[in-house]
Design a protein around this motif. Sequence first.
Motif, PDB file in Angstrom:
ATOM      1  N   LEU B  97      90.728  52.745 112.966  1.00 26.28           N
ATOM      2  CA  LEU B  97      89.815  51.941 113.774  1.00 26.28           C
ATOM      3  C   LEU B  97      89.139  52.780 114.845  1.00 26.28           C
ATOM      4  CD1 LEU B  97      91.940  48.709 114.315  1.00 26.28           C
ATOM      5  CD2 LEU B  97      89.773  48.853 113.078  1.00 26.28           C
ATOM      6  N   VAL B 101      85.228  53.885 115.697  1.00 31.54           N
ATOM      7  CA  VAL B 101      84.552  53.423 116.915  1.00 31.54           C
ATOM      8  C   VAL B 101      84.085  54.613 117.743  1.00 31.54           C
ATOM      9  CG1 VAL B 101      84.866  52.197 119.090  1.00 31.54           C
ATOM     10  CG2 VAL B 101      85.778  51.224 116.981  1.00 31.54           C
ATOM     11  N   ARG B 104      81.021  56.204 116.337  1.00 29.25           N
ATOM     12  CA  ARG B 104      79.820  55.436 116.673  1.00 29.25           C
ATOM     13  C   ARG B 104      79.441  55.615 118.135  1.00 29.25           C
ATOM     14  NH1 ARG B 104      77.843  49.915 114.262  1.00 29.25           N
ATOM     15  NH2 ARG B 104      77.585  51.482 112.612  1.00 29.25           N
ATOM     16  N   GLY B 152      79.739  48.278 122.387  1.00 30.07           N
ATOM     17  CA  GLY B 152      79.360  46.980 121.840  1.00 30.07           C
ATOM     18  C   GLY B 152      80.297  46.468 120.776  1.00 30.07           C
ATOM     19  N   MET B 153      81.565  46.930 120.822  1.00 29.41           N
ATOM     20  CA  MET B 153      82.533  46.458 119.839  1.00 29.41           C
ATOM     21  C   MET B 153      83.772  45.888 120.528  1.00 29.41           C
ATOM     22  SD  MET B 153      81.902  49.129 116.801  1.00 29.41           S
ATOM     23  CE  MET B 153      81.723  47.713 115.767  1.00 29.41           C
ATOM     24  N   PRO B 154      83.601  44.758 121.179  1.00 35.57           N
ATOM     25  CA  PRO B 154      84.729  44.202 121.934  1.00 35.57           C
ATOM     26  C   PRO B 154      85.913  43.821 121.045  1.00 35.57           C
ATOM     27  CG  PRO B 154      82.952  42.598 121.777  1.00 35.57           C
ATOM     28  CD  PRO B 154      82.412  43.901 121.249  1.00 35.57           C
ATOM     29  N   ARG B 155      85.605  43.414 119.826  1.00 31.64           N
ATOM     30  CA  ARG B 155      86.692  42.995 118.953  1.00 31.64           C
ATOM     31  C   ARG B 155      87.575  44.162 118.545  1.00 31.64           C
ATOM     32  NH1 ARG B 155      86.464  38.208 114.702  1.00 31.64           N
ATOM     33  NH2 ARG B 155      88.714  38.052 114.389  1.00 31.64           N
ATOM     34  N   SER B 156      87.001  45.335 118.461  1.00 30.81           N
ATOM     35  CA  SER B 156      87.819  46.483 118.063  1.00 30.81           C
ATOM     36  C   SER B 156      88.938  46.704 119.071  1.00 30.81           C
ATOM     37  CB  SER B 156      86.947  47.731 117.952  1.00 30.81           C
ATOM     38  OG  SER B 156      86.494  48.152 119.228  1.00 30.81           O
ATOM     39  N   ARG B 158      90.451  44.403 120.786  1.00 30.98           N
ATOM     40  CA  ARG B 158      91.472  43.376 120.553  1.00 30.98           C
ATOM     41  C   ARG B 158      92.360  43.765 119.379  1.00 30.98           C
ATOM     42  NH1 ARG B 158      88.096  38.747 120.473  1.00 30.98           N
ATOM     43  NH2 ARG B 158      89.639  37.836 119.084  1.00 30.98           N
ATOM     44  N   LEU B 159      91.760  44.297 118.331  1.00 24.81           N
ATOM     45  CA  LEU B 159      92.561  44.723 117.187  1.00 24.81           C
ATOM     46  C   LEU B 159      93.463  45.888 117.572  1.00 24.81           C
ATOM     47  CD1 LEU B 159      90.221  44.623 114.064  1.00 24.81           C
ATOM     48  CD2 LEU B 159      91.923  42.979 114.795  1.00 24.81           C
TER      49      LEU B 159
END
Lengths: 230, 230
Positions: B97, B101, B104, B152-156, B158-159
């Motif tokens: 993950l 990220v 990017r 811009g990847m807030p969900r990453s 959380r994972l």
Amino acid sequence: MPPTAAAGYELDPKLPIGAQVYGLLKRMIIGLVFKPNEALSEKELALRLGVSRTPVREALIRLAEETLVDVFPQRGTIVSPIRVAEVMEAQFLREALEAAVTRRAAEQPSAALIRDLSRLIDDQHHAANAGRPEDYMPLDDAFHRTISEGTGMPRSWRLIQGVKGQMDRVRFLSLPNKAHLLLLTEQHAEIFKAIETQDPDRAEAAMRHHLKEVLKTIHELASEMPAIFA
Amino acid sequence: MPPTAAAGYELDPKLPIGAQVYGLLKRMIIGLVFKPNEALSEKELALRLGVSRTPVREALIRLAEETLVDVFPQRGTIVSPIRVAEVMEAQFLREALEAAVTRRAAEQPSAALIRDLSRLIDDQHHAANAGRPEDYMPLDDAFHRTISEGTGMPRSWRLIQGVKGQMDRVRFLSLPNKAHLLLLTEQHAEIFKAIETQDPDRAEAAMRHHLKEVLKTIHELASEMPAIFA
DNA sequence: CGCAGCCTTATGCCATGGTAGTATCTCACT
DNA sequence: AGTGAGATACTACCATGGCATAAGGCTGCG
């Protein structure tokens, strides 16, 4: 007529109710039985499912963690709108996870994995030729799940499941036809061959290509049906 | 003396209790205040924290999803033992993950991201030189979180949070000293430089290298302290 | 007519009571 | 002494009641 009939689904009182409610609601959200932005109240759902509010509440909490519902304290709960940015992030994260897992699967595939995947692709051919997407979806899940669990990474499947819900709603909107199901099955077969021949680069590339399918439709869908998008 | 004092922690009644209990229990598990294999009963925790069983139960469900606790229906709940295979899977997934990220992030870093990361590394230098690991941990979290959310990847994030708990328990066991904290900060600086200079390959490699640190200690720890491993 | 303030209604959140299931301990029986 | 059955004491799970809070409608005032 029992209250459960109103929802068109039944629950088995002998099995854990919370987990059943979670699965039921998730399927109904992905299948767009509950539309995006639709209100979901603990009390009403409990009434319609014939259970108490506690397991419903616990199911909604889990769904909120996957952002399939949005909970507003003291105000209400709604089915989350489809947010394009969120779907694209889900796709990005799923691709990162599953590319890595597939690569590892291709490095040292067990005989059982090869056997199970092979059978699943056969089943998928049949379901695709029958042209029934609702029968195909469980087989698609099983394929990806088998790669994860057959490679000794059960948790990866749980993470993937957690993000794929967002993607599945979009897939459901695009109503795959027979030709599309056959295309997906071909992509599965390509992934399988790469794993079977222990070619990690090819396996990873095939999985990445496969997972990019959703991106093809999302933008046109967003402009076609703005009501259910954020 | 209020019952909350027994646990040595306080809860604010004005904030959501369930979330507070979740965070509190998670910190206590990771900090090994609650030892692996130790029993945790809903009723007793509720009593000691001065709240009802409902928010405690909801917190335990969330912790169970991260496999920080194991719930056995009608039998009890325990702090999960540290399973080497599970820690290694968590490390593998987190690396997949966060490598993606970070890559990017290095492609199009925002000015705000550069600024925030730079400041965090300064803070980390100070905390590392002070040699207090408990002050360093939040800064470490903030660094990784900033990369995710600043891209811009807030969900990453959380994972990542969901899997890193398993790794953090092991890190806590190895009790990082001042030299180790400085090493981590150097690795952070290397990641930062790669992002700042927009070098995705270097950024990804630096992050992968950084995240492999845990693997160095886990095996010796497992043989040193078999009681808390599965 | 427009707007401010009350009041009704609904929600999710937390507390608590009851139930079915499991493990352990006790004690009779072999 | 060893074993098996029953009682007991726990557990997590589900049901339900009361609460504070937020939104929308109503009313009265300007």
